[in-house]
Design a protein around this motif. Structure first.
Motif, PDB file in Angstrom:
ATOM      1  N   UNK B 130      42.558  22.823  51.332  1.00 17.73           N
ATOM      2  CA  UNK B 130      43.110  21.934  50.302  1.00 17.73           C
ATOM      3  C   UNK B 130      44.478  22.416  49.897  1.00 17.73           C
ATOM      4  N   UNK B 131      45.241  21.515  49.356  1.00 19.68           N
ATOM      5  CA  UNK B 131      46.599  21.888  48.981  1.00 19.68           C
ATOM      6  C   UNK B 131      46.633  22.575  47.626  1.00 19.68           C
ATOM      7  N   UNK B 132      45.626  22.268  46.781  1.00 20.22           N
ATOM      8  CA  UNK B 132      45.609  22.866  45.446  1.00 20.22           C
ATOM      9  C   UNK B 132      44.333  23.673  45.266  1.00 20.22           C
ATOM     10  N   UNK B 133      44.443  24.840  44.683  1.00 24.08           N
ATOM     11  CA  UNK B 133      43.263  25.647  44.399  1.00 24.08           C
ATOM     12  C   UNK B 133      43.275  26.029  42.922  1.00 24.08           C
ATOM     13  N   UNK B 134      42.073  26.277  42.405  1.00 28.51           N
ATOM     14  CA  UNK B 134      41.978  26.750  41.032  1.00 28.51           C
ATOM     15  C   UNK B 134      41.284  28.106  41.047  1.00 28.51           C
ATOM     16  N   UNK B 135      41.814  29.047  40.317  1.00 29.23           N
ATOM     17  CA  UNK B 135      41.232  30.393  40.274  1.00 29.23           C
ATOM     18  C   UNK B 135      40.591  30.624  38.912  1.00 29.23           C
ATOM     19  N   UNK B 136      39.383  31.190  38.927  1.00 25.68           N
ATOM     20  CA  UNK B 136      38.707  31.576  37.694  1.00 25.68           C
ATOM     21  C   UNK B 136      38.391  33.069  37.815  1.00 25.68           C
ATOM     22  N   UNK B 137      38.655  33.797  36.764  1.00 25.37           N
ATOM     23  CA  UNK B 137      38.508  35.252  36.860  1.00 25.37           C
ATOM     24  C   UNK B 137      37.693  35.796  35.694  1.00 25.37           C
ATOM     25  N   UNK B 138      37.071  36.931  35.957  1.00 26.63           N
ATOM     26  CA  UNK B 138      36.425  37.646  34.857  1.00 26.63           C
ATOM     27  C   UNK B 138      36.545  39.144  35.131  1.00 26.63           C
ATOM     28  N   UNK B 139      36.573  39.902  34.069  1.00 25.68           N
ATOM     29  CA  UNK B 139      36.682  41.348  34.234  1.00 25.68           C
ATOM     30  C   UNK B 139      35.298  41.978  34.341  1.00 25.68           C
ATOM     31  N   UNK B 140      35.183  42.960  35.188  1.00 22.76           N
ATOM     32  CA  UNK B 140      33.923  43.678  35.370  1.00 22.76           C
ATOM     33  C   UNK B 140      34.228  45.176  35.408  1.00 22.76           C
ATOM     34  N   UNK B 141      33.191  45.954  35.292  1.00 20.89           N
ATOM     35  CA  UNK B 141      33.364  47.375  35.569  1.00 20.89           C
ATOM     36  C   UNK B 141      32.923  47.613  37.008  1.00 20.89           C
ATOM     37  N   UNK B 142      33.619  48.494  37.674  1.00 22.41           N
ATOM     38  CA  UNK B 142      33.313  48.789  39.082  1.00 22.41           C
ATOM     39  C   UNK B 142      32.902  50.244  39.172  1.00 22.41           C
ATOM     40  N   UNK B 143      31.671  50.449  39.614  1.00 16.61           N
ATOM     41  CA  UNK B 143      31.147  51.817  39.720  1.00 16.61           C
ATOM     42  C   UNK B 143      31.278  52.305  41.158  1.00 16.61           C
ATOM     43  N   UNK B 144      31.902  53.465  41.309  1.00 15.56           N
ATOM     44  CA  UNK B 144      31.941  54.107  42.628  1.00 15.56           C
ATOM     45  C   UNK B 144      30.754  55.055  42.687  1.00 15.56           C
ATOM     46  N   UNK B 145      29.699  54.698  43.423  1.00 10.36           N
ATOM     47  CA  UNK B 145      28.484  55.526  43.385  1.00 10.36           C
ATOM     48  C   UNK B 145      28.662  56.900  44.021  1.00 10.36           C
ATOM     49  N   UNK B 146      29.677  57.051  44.862  1.00 10.40           N
ATOM     50  CA  UNK B 146      29.900  58.354  45.503  1.00 10.40           C
ATOM     51  C   UNK B 146      30.359  59.386  44.485  1.00 10.40           C
ATOM     52  N   UNK B 147      31.197  58.964  43.566  1.00 11.35           N
ATOM     53  CA  UNK B 147      31.756  59.904  42.598  1.00 11.35           C
ATOM     54  C   UNK B 147      31.239  59.683  41.181  1.00 11.35           C
ATOM     55  N   UNK B 148      30.663  58.531  40.954  1.00  8.24           N
ATOM     56  CA  UNK B 148      30.220  58.194  39.600  1.00  8.24           C
ATOM     57  C   UNK B 148      31.342  57.661  38.729  1.00  8.24           C
ATOM     58  N   UNK B 149      32.546  57.521  39.326  1.00  5.86           N
ATOM     59  CA  UNK B 149      33.686  57.003  38.554  1.00  5.86           C
ATOM     60  C   UNK B 149      33.491  55.526  38.243  1.00  5.86           C
ATOM     61  N   UNK B 150      33.915  55.142  37.063  1.00  2.77           N
ATOM     62  CA  UNK B 150      33.857  53.733  36.681  1.00  2.77           C
ATOM     63  C   UNK B 150      35.280  53.232  36.487  1.00  2.77           C
TER      64      UNK B 150
END
Lengths: 350, 162
Positions: B130-150
């Motif tokens: 399509x020529x036009x797109x609509x973006x919808x966003x939301x913030x999340x926390x991302x956990x790196x399970x290898x290090x436990x970093x968030x």
């Protein structure tokens, strides 16, 4: 017009009519536009409700027609309405319910959704979600019910299924439950009782330890036509059977009952495909994490988990995959338990 | 122009004026309904996308597990990478996820606040041309399970709207 000649009066009268007609037309258009706006608001409200329902359920199935998803390469169709789960006021179709690795309960066609666990307002207490079953003809079932004959619809819907029944009143009789499950290869115990008091009485922990029995507690919620949908209000009240409960585990919180065998098979295939994807994701994840974690023992456990999950995910065919999944269940649970009890930030299987 | 001529042209003028009024009213009505319809469709569609974003972080394919599972808006980085890799290489699987994820393009952006950079990960793509797109966003926390970093992350849905 009070004064003026006849010609003037005649001309002015016609313009008055034009003005009146114009105002009438404008009013008509205004009313039409306002009507459209109001319809739009009502539709937007319906959209709000739909969005709210979507938060509770993965995807709502609408109506009772056949829902088809057509893509260039594939066509997926399960009869809508034949397979539903209820979570609060929301309804979810099994094609969209998340599947997860089995905890201490099992079944051939297990449909699992986190949303169900959230139906009563509590967060999912285990890694993947709640548990539900598609009743099929390949598994033995024992119905523990009260005297209202709530299991009648199940037997009516699945005349070929291996279903035994026992009254909740008989549970006090020594050996009644053990006798009922004797000789069944893999029995899912459905405790279908109508009241909290009956549910409290339905203690199925007296089942013989050697029996390959898995339990699920259900509360009847609604019966519509040939399809009965059940929802467990407090499944945790029953002690798990068939082994020690996994730390994050609860007995199943919901159930899918297929109105007929075709629907059960369809649900099973869709569910198995999703389960396979989740198992494959868990396998890749464990494999990637294995060399990255700081604790070597944790890494070794993750490596074992990756091999085990990969072996399960690579089984071809729905039946073989589900059998492998059920077979690997104790090992997966043991690995998960070992991983989560390690000190530090050792991640779980999935 | 004499009075006689004016009287003769009057019906014509009346018809012209009425026609202009009708056309103007019709155009106004049409535009108002079109605007309203497109606004309504966009609003419902945006709500659907928001609901999908909410669901995404609780899908077992992406959700943080263990004690972190209580946090609904948490994405497990290793799961997301595995999901993206598996679904990208398996057309059948992409089709199987269509009933859940729809004709969308899903991206996870992992934000590194210290570095001031972000990494985009394409999770799923079944968007229509399509020529036009609509973006919808939301913030999340991302956990790196290898290090436990968030870390901070952003889930984005792109959908073709025309």
């Amino acid at each position: 017009m009070p004064a003026g000649r006849a010609g003037q009066t005649e001309t002015s009268f016609q313009w008055v009519f034009v003005l009146i007609a114009g105002i009438a037309l404008l009013l008509l258009f205004l009313m039409l536009v306002r009507g459209v706006s109001r319809t739009g608001e009502e539709q937007a409200t319906a959209g709000d409700l739909r969005a709210a329902a979507s938060l509770m359920a993965s995807l709502a199935w609408e109506g009772s027609s056949v829902r088809n998803v057509t893509l260039p390469e594939a066509r997926v169709a399960c009869r809508a309405g034949a397979l539903t789960l209820e979570a609060g006021t929301a309804t979810v179709g099994v094609d969209s319910a998340p599947i997860y690795l089995p905890p201490t309960v099992g079944g051939r066609a297990r449909i699992v959704t986190r949303d169900l666990a959230l139906g009563d307002g509590t967060p999912a207490p285990f890694p993947f979600g709640g548990v539900a079953y598609a009743l099929d003809a390949r598994t033995a079932y024992l119905i523990v019910e009260d005297q209202r004959g709530l299991g009648d619809s199940l037997i009516r819907d699945l005349p070929d299924a291996n279903i035994a029944r026992v009254q909740v009143d008989d549970l006090d009789r020594p050996g009644a439950l053990a006798g009922a499950v004797q000789g069944t290869p893999r029995t899912i115990v459905l405790v279908i009782v109508g009241t909290d008091a009956d549910l409290a009485r339905a203690n199925i922990s007296g089942l013989p330890a050697t029996a390959d029995v898995r339990g699920v507690a259900l509360q009847p919620r609604s019966e519509r036509g040939g399809v009965a949908t059940f929802f467990a209000r407090d499944a945790g009240r029953l002690a798990p059977v068939g082994g020690a409960p996994y730390a994050h585990d609860r007995i199943g919180v919901g159930m899918v009952i297929a109105a007929d065998r075709d629907a059960a098979w369809c649900a099973t295939d869709v569910a198995a495909e999703r389960a396979r994807a989740i198992v494959a994701i868990a396998a890749v994840r464990a494999g990637e994490l294995s060399p990255e974690v700081a604790d070597p023992a944790c890494g070794a456990l993750l490596g074992q988990a990756a091999d085990l999950l990969d072996a399960v995910a690579s089984r071809a065919g729905t039946g073989a995959f589900l059998d492998a999944l059920v077979g690997a269940e104790p090992d997966i649970i043991a690995l998960q338990g070992n991983l989560l009890t390690r000190p530090g930030d050792c991640p779980g299987v999935a | 122009m004499r009075r006689g001529q004016l009287q003769t042209l009057e019906p014509v003028i009346i018809v012209i004026v009425l026609t202009v009024l009708l056309l103007a009213g019709g155009a106004y009505f049409l535009r108002a309904s079109q605007d309203d319809e497109s606004r309504r469709a966009a609003s419902v569609s945006a709500r659907d996308d928001l609901a999908l974003l909410e669901r995404l972080s609780s899908l077992p394919e992406l959700a943080c597990s263990g004690p972190a599972s209580a946090n609904r808006m948490c994405v497990d980085l290793a799961k997301a990478e595995a999901f993206a890799g598996i679904i990208a290489g398996d057309e059948t699987l992409r089709v199987a996820y269509f009933p859940i994820l729809g004709a969308t393009n899903l991206t996870l952006r992992v934000l590194d606040i210290d570095e001031g950079s972000s990494r985009a990960m394409a999770l799923y793509d079944a968007s229509r041309n399509g020529t036009r797109t609509r973006a919808t966003r939301t913030y999340v926390t991302v956990l790196d399970p290898a290090t436990g970093d968030v870390r901070f992350g952003m889930l984005e849905i792109r959908r073709s709207i025309g």
